[in-house]
Design a protein around this motif. Structure first.
Motif, PDB file in Angstrom:
ATOM      1  N   CYS A 145     -34.367 -12.372  11.086  1.00  0.00           N
ATOM      2  CA  CYS A 145     -32.920 -12.365  11.568  1.00  0.00           C
ATOM      3  C   CYS A 145     -31.741 -11.668  11.182  1.00  0.00           C
ATOM      4  CB  CYS A 145     -32.850 -13.618  10.338  1.00  0.00           C
ATOM      5  SG  CYS A 145     -32.483 -12.494   8.946  1.00  0.00           S
ATOM      6  N   LEU A 146     -30.514 -11.474  11.737  1.00  0.00           N
ATOM      7  CA  LEU A 146     -29.791 -10.032  12.144  1.00  0.00           C
ATOM      8  C   LEU A 146     -28.786 -10.912  11.147  1.00  0.00           C
ATOM      9  CD1 LEU A 146     -30.451 -11.283  15.860  1.00  0.00           C
ATOM     10  CD2 LEU A 146     -30.519  -8.664  14.649  1.00  0.00           C
ATOM     11  N   ILE A 147     -28.263  -9.750  10.223  1.00  0.00           N
ATOM     12  CA  ILE A 147     -27.097  -9.538   9.932  1.00  0.00           C
ATOM     13  C   ILE A 147     -25.456  -8.735  11.078  1.00  0.00           C
ATOM     14  CG2 ILE A 147     -25.429  -8.900   7.947  1.00  0.00           C
ATOM     15  CD1 ILE A 147     -27.835 -11.480   7.402  1.00  0.00           C
ATOM     16  N   GLU A 148     -24.932  -9.500  11.343  1.00  0.00           N
ATOM     17  CA  GLU A 148     -23.784  -9.303  12.128  1.00  0.00           C
ATOM     18  C   GLU A 148     -22.062  -8.662  10.943  1.00  0.00           C
ATOM     19  OE1 GLU A 148     -25.612 -11.436  15.926  1.00  0.00           O
ATOM     20  OE2 GLU A 148     -24.010 -12.233  14.699  1.00  0.00           O
ATOM     21  N   PRO A 149     -22.112  -7.967  10.643  1.00  0.00           N
ATOM     22  CA  PRO A 149     -20.843  -6.703   9.582  1.00  0.00           C
ATOM     23  C   PRO A 149     -19.861  -7.382  11.044  1.00  0.00           C
ATOM     24  CG  PRO A 149     -22.713  -5.759   8.998  1.00  0.00           C
ATOM     25  CD  PRO A 149     -22.970  -6.912  10.107  1.00  0.00           C
ATOM     26  N   GLY A 150     -18.140  -7.542  10.360  1.00  0.00           N
ATOM     27  CA  GLY A 150     -17.319  -6.917  11.006  1.00  0.00           C
ATOM     28  C   GLY A 150     -17.402  -5.823  10.535  1.00  0.00           C
ATOM     29  N   ARG A 172     -24.043  -9.407  -0.075  1.00  0.00           N
ATOM     30  CA  ARG A 172     -24.020 -10.930  -0.822  1.00  0.00           C
ATOM     31  C   ARG A 172     -25.841 -11.580   0.519  1.00  0.00           C
ATOM     32  NH1 ARG A 172     -19.326  -9.466  -3.123  1.00  0.00           N
ATOM     33  NH2 ARG A 172     -17.814 -10.610  -1.626  1.00  0.00           N
ATOM     34  N   THR A 173     -24.431 -11.423   1.680  1.00  0.00           N
ATOM     35  CA  THR A 173     -24.873 -12.277   3.085  1.00  0.00           C
ATOM     36  C   THR A 173     -25.875 -12.121   3.198  1.00  0.00           C
ATOM     37  OG1 THR A 173     -22.853 -11.858   4.193  1.00  0.00           O
ATOM     38  CG2 THR A 173     -24.940 -12.319   5.291  1.00  0.00           C
ATOM     39  N   VAL A 174     -26.389 -10.782   2.996  1.00  0.00           N
ATOM     40  CA  VAL A 174     -28.292  -9.767   2.954  1.00  0.00           C
ATOM     41  C   VAL A 174     -29.353 -10.957   2.193  1.00  0.00           C
ATOM     42  CG1 VAL A 174     -30.018  -8.493   2.651  1.00  0.00           C
ATOM     43  CG2 VAL A 174     -27.634  -8.034   4.103  1.00  0.00           C
ATOM     44  N   ARG A 175     -28.433 -11.156   1.117  1.00  0.00           N
ATOM     45  CA  ARG A 175     -29.325 -11.872   0.372  1.00  0.00           C
ATOM     46  C   ARG A 175     -28.988 -13.158   0.179  1.00  0.00           C
ATOM     47  NH1 ARG A 175     -25.626 -13.791  -4.975  1.00  0.00           N
ATOM     48  NH2 ARG A 175     -25.069 -12.041  -4.505  1.00  0.00           N
ATOM     49  N   ARG A 176     -28.859 -13.936   0.626  1.00  0.00           N
ATOM     50  CA  ARG A 176     -28.390 -14.911   1.009  1.00  0.00           C
ATOM     51  C   ARG A 176     -29.435 -15.617   2.739  1.00  0.00           C
ATOM     52  NH1 ARG A 176     -23.325 -16.651   4.809  1.00  0.00           N
ATOM     53  NH2 ARG A 176     -24.231 -18.469   4.559  1.00  0.00           N
ATOM     54  N   ALA A 177     -29.622 -14.371   3.147  1.00  0.00           N
ATOM     55  CA  ALA A 177     -30.826 -14.483   4.135  1.00  0.00           C
ATOM     56  C   ALA A 177     -32.267 -14.414   3.416  1.00  0.00           C
ATOM     57  CB  ALA A 177     -30.690 -13.582   4.861  1.00  0.00           C
ATOM     58  N   LEU A 200     -32.183 -14.943   0.692  1.00  0.00           N
ATOM     59  CA  LEU A 200     -32.731 -16.002  -0.393  1.00  0.00           C
ATOM     60  C   LEU A 200     -33.456 -17.651  -0.420  1.00  0.00           C
ATOM     61  CD1 LEU A 200     -30.243 -15.476  -3.909  1.00  0.00           C
ATOM     62  CD2 LEU A 200     -32.956 -15.681  -3.114  1.00  0.00           C
ATOM     63  N   ALA A 201     -32.389 -17.421   1.332  1.00  0.00           N
ATOM     64  CA  ALA A 201     -32.912 -18.803   2.658  1.00  0.00           C
ATOM     65  C   ALA A 201     -34.374 -19.397   2.721  1.00  0.00           C
ATOM     66  CB  ALA A 201     -32.322 -19.340   3.945  1.00  0.00           C
ATOM     67  N   PRO A 202     -34.433 -20.656   2.309  1.00  0.00           N
ATOM     68  CA  PRO A 202     -35.935 -21.405   3.125  1.00  0.00           C
ATOM     69  C   PRO A 202     -36.295 -21.081   4.292  1.00  0.00           C
ATOM     70  CG  PRO A 202     -34.831 -23.056   1.156  1.00  0.00           C
ATOM     71  CD  PRO A 202     -33.476 -21.918   1.921  1.00  0.00           C
ATOM     72  N   LYS A 203     -35.501 -21.451   5.256  1.00  0.00           N
ATOM     73  CA  LYS A 203     -35.911 -20.885   6.726  1.00  0.00           C
ATOM     74  C   LYS A 203     -34.510 -20.040   6.909  1.00  0.00           C
ATOM     75  CE  LYS A 203     -38.223 -24.699   7.605  1.00  0.00           C
ATOM     76  NZ  LYS A 203     -38.696 -26.243   8.100  1.00  0.00           N
ATOM     77  N   PRO A 204     -34.311 -18.995   7.179  1.00  0.00           N
ATOM     78  CA  PRO A 204     -33.140 -18.169   7.559  1.00  0.00           C
ATOM     79  C   PRO A 204     -32.947 -18.754   8.543  1.00  0.00           C
ATOM     80  CG  PRO A 204     -34.746 -16.573   7.625  1.00  0.00           C
ATOM     81  CD  PRO A 204     -35.689 -18.347   6.673  1.00  0.00           C
ATOM     82  N   ARG A 205     -31.288 -18.750   8.400  1.00  0.00           N
ATOM     83  CA  ARG A 205     -30.412 -18.210  10.372  1.00  0.00           C
ATOM     84  C   ARG A 205     -30.747 -17.431  11.184  1.00  0.00           C
ATOM     85  NH1 ARG A 205     -24.924 -19.476   7.283  1.00  0.00           N
ATOM     86  NH2 ARG A 205     -24.318 -18.349   9.784  1.00  0.00           N
ATOM     87  N   ARG A 206     -30.509 -17.870  12.186  1.00  0.00           N
ATOM     88  CA  ARG A 206     -31.353 -16.439  13.345  1.00  0.00           C
ATOM     89  C   ARG A 206     -29.881 -15.512  13.158  1.00  0.00           C
ATOM     90  NH1 ARG A 206     -32.247 -20.986  15.854  1.00  0.00           N
ATOM     91  NH2 ARG A 206     -33.881 -21.581  16.541  1.00  0.00           N
TER      92      ARG A 206
END
Length: 274
Positions: free
Chosen positions: A177-182, A226-231, A233-239
């Motif tokens: 998955c991708l993390i896209e910070p501003g 925190r957003t990386v952590r969400r990705a 911990l998610a059972p199925k991470p968003r794209r």
């Protein structure tokens, strides 16, 4: 305890991510380019009562990547559960102001270095039929803006490469998955704003860019961590996960007609008159 490797973990988003994940009971291995930086990361974690292991790594050096993964495999009994590809650089300036060597370095670190590390840890994840590849991209990977062309180019390429990878490994138990910070208040941002060339024909635009970013008061790297952590911990991470200033308007700008999007960016940076 699941092991997460965070590249470029000695400052900014990488450091915040390493500390955040360690606090959440992940076994964190942070990579550093020098022993001095590795020691400082270990000390910063210890001050918080946390443990972060370190491995030396230069993502632009294939041998360094191989040696680092061998060491990581030994520390984890076969490889990490997750890799957070955070290491990155941002050469700033208009197209005419960025040297070819700096452009090459951006592609080497932000794209090829990511590919090297991903390729080295992926076989172990496939064997275990589980794992996460988290790529630190940027809203600049969605929308190109003036004075940041080579950084945006590297992140556009990373987005494309990760989209292909995600489809190729579907069903393997490994997720990408991708993390896209501003804009985020990090040493990289501060350095970039300071590095605008002073004797450029774009000097007025650079000044406007500094004022614009300062007016946004960008949040610190903890928001991204925190957003990386969400990705993870998610059972199925968003794209894709977007966070920080611009997370909503940037995709909308991408959908706008090109002349409108160009006019908005040019107006903000005083590029309508030459």
């Amino acid at each position: 305890m699941k092991t997460v490797v965070v590249t470029g973990a000695t400052s900014g988003i990488g450091k915040a991510t390493a500390l955040d994940l360690a606090a959440c009971r992940f076994h964190v291995i942070g990579t550093a380019r020098t022993p001095d930086k590795a020691e400082k990361l270990t000390a910063a974690a210890a001050e918080l009562g946390l443990t972060v292991h370190t491995v030396l790594l230069d993502v632009t050096d294939p041998r360094s990547c191989q040696d680092a993964v061998v060491e990581i495999d030994a520390l984890t009994d076969g490889g990490p559960w997750a890799l957070v590809n955070n290491a990155g650089i941002a050469p700033v300036g208009a197209f005419e102001d960025v040297a070819e060597a700096d452009a090459r370095a951006a592609l080497e670190v932000n794209l090829l270095g990511v590919a090297r590390m991903t390729g080295l840890v992926l076989p172990g994840m496939r064997r275990r039929r589980e794992g996460r590849i988290v790529q630190l991209s940027s809203l600049g990977g969605l929308v190109s803006v003036p004075f940041n062309g080579w950084y945006c180019a590297s992140k556009h390429a990373l987005e494309a490469l990760t989209d292909s990878l995600r489809m190729e490994i579907a069903g393997s138990g490994v997720h990408a998955c991708l993390i896209e910070p501003g804009f985020t208040d990090t040493p990289m941002l501060s350095k970039g704003l300071a590095d605008f060339p002073a004797d450029s024909r774009y000097a007025h635009g650079y000044m406007a860019a500094r004022r614009l970013i300062a007016s946004w008061s960008p949040p610190g790297p903890e928001t991204v961590a925190r957003t990386v952590r969400r990705a993870l911990l998610a059972p199925k991470p968003r794209r894709r996960y977007r966070c920080g200033p611009g997370a909503v308007p940037a995709p909308l700008l991408r959908l706008a007609p090109a002349p409108v999007a160009d006019l908005i960016c040019r107006s903000a940076l005083r590029l309508n008159k030459r």
